[in-house]
Design a protein around this motif. Structure first.
Motif, PDB file in Angstrom:
ATOM      1  N   LEU A 122       0.809  -1.217   0.000  1.00  9.99           N
ATOM      2  CA  LEU A 122       0.000   0.000   0.000  1.00  9.99           C
ATOM      3  C   LEU A 122       0.841   1.265   0.000  1.00  9.99           C
ATOM      4  N   SER A 123       2.151   1.137   0.194  1.00 15.98           N
ATOM      5  CA  SER A 123       3.025   2.311   0.166  1.00 15.98           C
ATOM      6  C   SER A 123       3.586   2.578  -1.221  1.00 15.98           C
ATOM      7  N   ASP A 124       3.185   1.754  -2.214  1.00 16.30           N
ATOM      8  CA  ASP A 124       3.749   1.878  -3.554  1.00 16.30           C
ATOM      9  C   ASP A 124       2.988   2.849  -4.445  1.00 16.30           C
ATOM     10  N   GLY A 125       1.981   3.515  -3.921  1.00 13.31           N
ATOM     11  CA  GLY A 125       1.197   4.459  -4.714  1.00 13.31           C
ATOM     12  C   GLY A 125       0.109   5.083  -3.873  1.00 13.31           C
ATOM     13  N   VAL A 126      -0.903   5.604  -4.536  1.00 10.40           N
ATOM     14  CA  VAL A 126      -2.025   6.252  -3.856  1.00 10.40           C
ATOM     15  C   VAL A 126      -3.183   5.265  -3.790  1.00 10.40           C
ATOM     16  N   PRO A 127      -3.544   4.783  -2.591  1.00  4.83           N
ATOM     17  CA  PRO A 127      -4.642   3.821  -2.487  1.00  4.83           C
ATOM     18  C   PRO A 127      -6.003   4.489  -2.643  1.00  4.83           C
ATOM     19  N   VAL A 128      -6.866   3.880  -3.448  1.00  2.78           N
ATOM     20  CA  VAL A 128      -8.242   4.349  -3.627  1.00  2.78           C
ATOM     21  C   VAL A 128      -9.158   3.137  -3.451  1.00  2.78           C
ATOM     22  N   LEU A 129     -10.020   3.178  -2.454  1.00  3.94           N
ATOM     23  CA  LEU A 129     -11.013   2.131  -2.290  1.00  3.94           C
ATOM     24  C   LEU A 129     -12.038   2.225  -3.414  1.00  3.94           C
ATOM     25  N   VAL A 130     -12.425   1.097  -3.988  1.00  3.93           N
ATOM     26  CA  VAL A 130     -13.391   1.119  -5.091  1.00  3.93           C
ATOM     27  C   VAL A 130     -14.488   0.090  -4.842  1.00  3.93           C
ATOM     28  N   ASP A 131     -15.691   0.441  -5.306  1.00  2.00           N
ATOM     29  CA  ASP A 131     -16.851  -0.448  -5.196  1.00  2.00           C
ATOM     30  C   ASP A 131     -17.828  -0.058  -6.294  1.00  2.00           C
ATOM     31  N   ASP A 132     -18.859  -0.886  -6.494  1.00  2.99           N
ATOM     32  CA  ASP A 132     -19.829  -0.538  -7.531  1.00  2.99           C
ATOM     33  C   ASP A 132     -20.836   0.492  -7.039  1.00  2.99           C
ATOM     34  N   VAL A 133     -21.401   0.287  -5.841  1.00  4.34           N
ATOM     35  CA  VAL A 133     -22.435   1.180  -5.326  1.00  4.34           C
ATOM     36  C   VAL A 133     -22.164   1.493  -3.858  1.00  4.34           C
ATOM     37  N   MET A 134     -22.398   2.729  -3.452  1.00  5.52           N
ATOM     38  CA  MET A 134     -22.403   3.070  -2.040  1.00  5.52           C
ATOM     39  C   MET A 134     -23.815   3.471  -1.638  1.00  5.52           C
ATOM     40  N   THR A 135     -24.305   2.905  -0.541  1.00  4.35           N
ATOM     41  CA  THR A 135     -25.607   3.313  -0.006  1.00  4.35           C
ATOM     42  C   THR A 135     -25.394   4.038   1.319  1.00  4.35           C
ATOM     43  N   THR A 136     -25.161   3.300   2.398  1.00  3.90           N
ATOM     44  CA  THR A 136     -24.953   3.937   3.707  1.00  3.90           C
ATOM     45  C   THR A 136     -23.494   4.272   3.971  1.00  3.90           C
ATOM     46  N   GLY A 137     -22.581   3.673   3.207  1.00  5.87           N
ATOM     47  CA  GLY A 137     -21.155   3.896   3.432  1.00  5.87           C
ATOM     48  C   GLY A 137     -20.531   2.941   4.431  1.00  5.87           C
ATOM     49  N   ALA A 138     -21.289   1.964   4.920  1.00  2.67           N
ATOM     50  CA  ALA A 138     -20.766   1.051   5.946  1.00  2.67           C
ATOM     51  C   ALA A 138     -19.588   0.230   5.437  1.00  2.67           C
ATOM     52  N   SER A 139     -19.682  -0.303   4.229  1.00  4.22           N
ATOM     53  CA  SER A 139     -18.606  -1.140   3.698  1.00  4.22           C
ATOM     54  C   SER A 139     -17.335  -0.336   3.468  1.00  4.22           C
ATOM     55  N   LEU A 140     -17.482   0.869   2.912  1.00  9.72           N
ATOM     56  CA  LEU A 140     -16.307   1.701   2.668  1.00  9.72           C
ATOM     57  C   LEU A 140     -15.675   2.169   3.974  1.00  9.72           C
ATOM     58  N   THR A 141     -16.503   2.427   4.987  1.00 16.85           N
ATOM     59  CA  THR A 141     -15.965   2.827   6.290  1.00 16.85           C
ATOM     60  C   THR A 141     -15.134   1.703   6.893  1.00 16.85           C
ATOM     61  N   GLU A 142     -15.639   0.479   6.826  1.00 19.53           N
ATOM     62  CA  GLU A 142     -14.896  -0.658   7.357  1.00 19.53           C
ATOM     63  C   GLU A 142     -13.628  -0.908   6.551  1.00 19.53           C
ATOM     64  N   ALA A 143     -13.697  -0.760   5.236  1.00 22.76           N
ATOM     65  CA  ALA A 143     -12.512  -0.946   4.407  1.00 22.76           C
ATOM     66  C   ALA A 143     -11.445   0.086   4.731  1.00 22.76           C
ATOM     67  N   ALA A 144     -11.852   1.341   4.944  1.00 22.92           N
ATOM     68  CA  ALA A 144     -10.898   2.383   5.313  1.00 22.92           C
ATOM     69  C   ALA A 144     -10.272   2.088   6.667  1.00 22.92           C
ATOM     70  N   ARG A 145     -11.070   1.573   7.598  1.00 21.79           N
ATOM     71  CA  ARG A 145     -10.528   1.210   8.920  1.00 21.79           C
ATOM     72  C   ARG A 145      -9.469   0.130   8.786  1.00 21.79           C
ATOM     73  N   ALA A 146      -9.741  -0.868   7.929  1.00 20.46           N
ATOM     74  CA  ALA A 146      -8.792  -1.963   7.741  1.00 20.46           C
ATOM     75  C   ALA A 146      -7.479  -1.458   7.144  1.00 20.46           C
ATOM     76  N   LEU A 147      -7.557  -0.525   6.189  1.00 21.24           N
ATOM     77  CA  LEU A 147      -6.331   0.031   5.619  1.00 21.24           C
ATOM     78  C   LEU A 147      -5.554   0.827   6.661  1.00 21.24           C
ATOM     79  N   SER A 148      -6.249   1.579   7.484  1.00 19.01           N
ATOM     80  CA  SER A 148      -5.588   2.350   8.532  1.00 19.01           C
ATOM     81  C   SER A 148      -4.914   1.424   9.548  1.00 19.01           C
TER      82      SER A 148
END
Length: 242
Positions: free
Chosen positions: A183-209
């Motif tokens: 993850l230090s080899d570039g700029v990480p961008v989380l990607v998904d098809d659809v966001m509704t409440t943002g729960a999945s992206l929030t958890e994914a960001a937590r895991a990266l942190s």
């Protein structure tokens, strides 16, 4: 075998537009414009989960766009990965502006393994691969980094409210062992098809942190993670056009 048959049948059998049903075209020009012909959206769900990164979306999730995403994900119209990836690439550019020399690392939010098995393909990863290819065609270095994995089962999110979705996803993702340094080899961008409440992206960001904390010395160049999706539900006062 199922995925192979879908690939072949999409080439030899007549198809209708996945967005509107127009005969003999996989995606008509009008539905293509709805998918990736408009301005990128800056999305903020209400309520906005704490820890949700900045999210950009290519389109509003409705009508033709919704039909195209579901045709690809649920009905195996694999030829739609390319236009969906092109749409996602536009959202990624908005989520990670800056020097074109810095590689973009597209990190897909993983689907549940049972969902991937049931569909016969990994829809999110397939779109991410198409998006990375679209970015490279425009001169922006990009690659898919599928480093997130589920570490516990999660319930089907359908029918759950925002608090229930957050609780359902909490602690469910982790960066794969040995992948922290990638993850230090570039700029990480989380990607998904659809966001509704943002729960999945929030958890994914937590895991990266969390991965960043585990390998702090390797993350000298790690920037704040951002996110990009193909679509967000319309209409909402929480959706702003850039």
């Amino acid at each position: 075998m199922r995925e192979w048959w879908r690939e072949i049948s999409g080439l030899v059998l007549p198809v209708d537009c996945a967005g509107c049903g127009r005969r003999r075209t996989l995606l008509c020009a009008r539905c293509a414009r709805a998918l990736h012909g408009g301005p990128v959206l800056r999305a903020r769900p209400v309520p906005e989960p704490e820890g949700l990164p900045a999210v950009h979306a290519a389109a509003a999730y409705g009508d033709a766009v919704r039909a195209v995403i579901l045709a690809h994900k649920e009905r195996g119209s694999l030829g739609l990965a390319e236009p969906l990836g092109r749409a996602l690439a536009g959202a990624v550019r908005a989520a990670a502006p800056g020097s074109g020399a810095v590689p973009l690392l597209l990190v897909p939010v993983p689907s549940a393994p049972h969902a991937v098995r049931a569909r016969g393909h990994d829809a999110g990863r397939r779109i991410a691969v198409a998006a990375a290819a679209a970015l490279r065609r425009t001169g922006r270095p990009a690659q898919v980094l599928p480093v997130l994995r589920q570490v516990r089962p999660v319930a089907d999110q359908a029918g759950l409210g925002a608090p229930e979705r957050l609780a359902n996803m909490s602690g469910s993702l982790r960066v794969r062992a040995g992948a922290d340094r990638l993850l230090s080899d570039g700029v990480p961008v989380l990607v998904d098809d659809v966001m509704t409440t943002g729960a999945s992206l929030t958890e994914a960001a937590r895991a990266l942190s969390a991965a960043r904390r585990r390998a702090r010395s390797a993350f000298a160049g790690f920037v704040q993670v951002s996110a990009a999706v193909v679509a967000v539900p319309p209409p909402s006062p929480a959706i702003n056009r850039n």
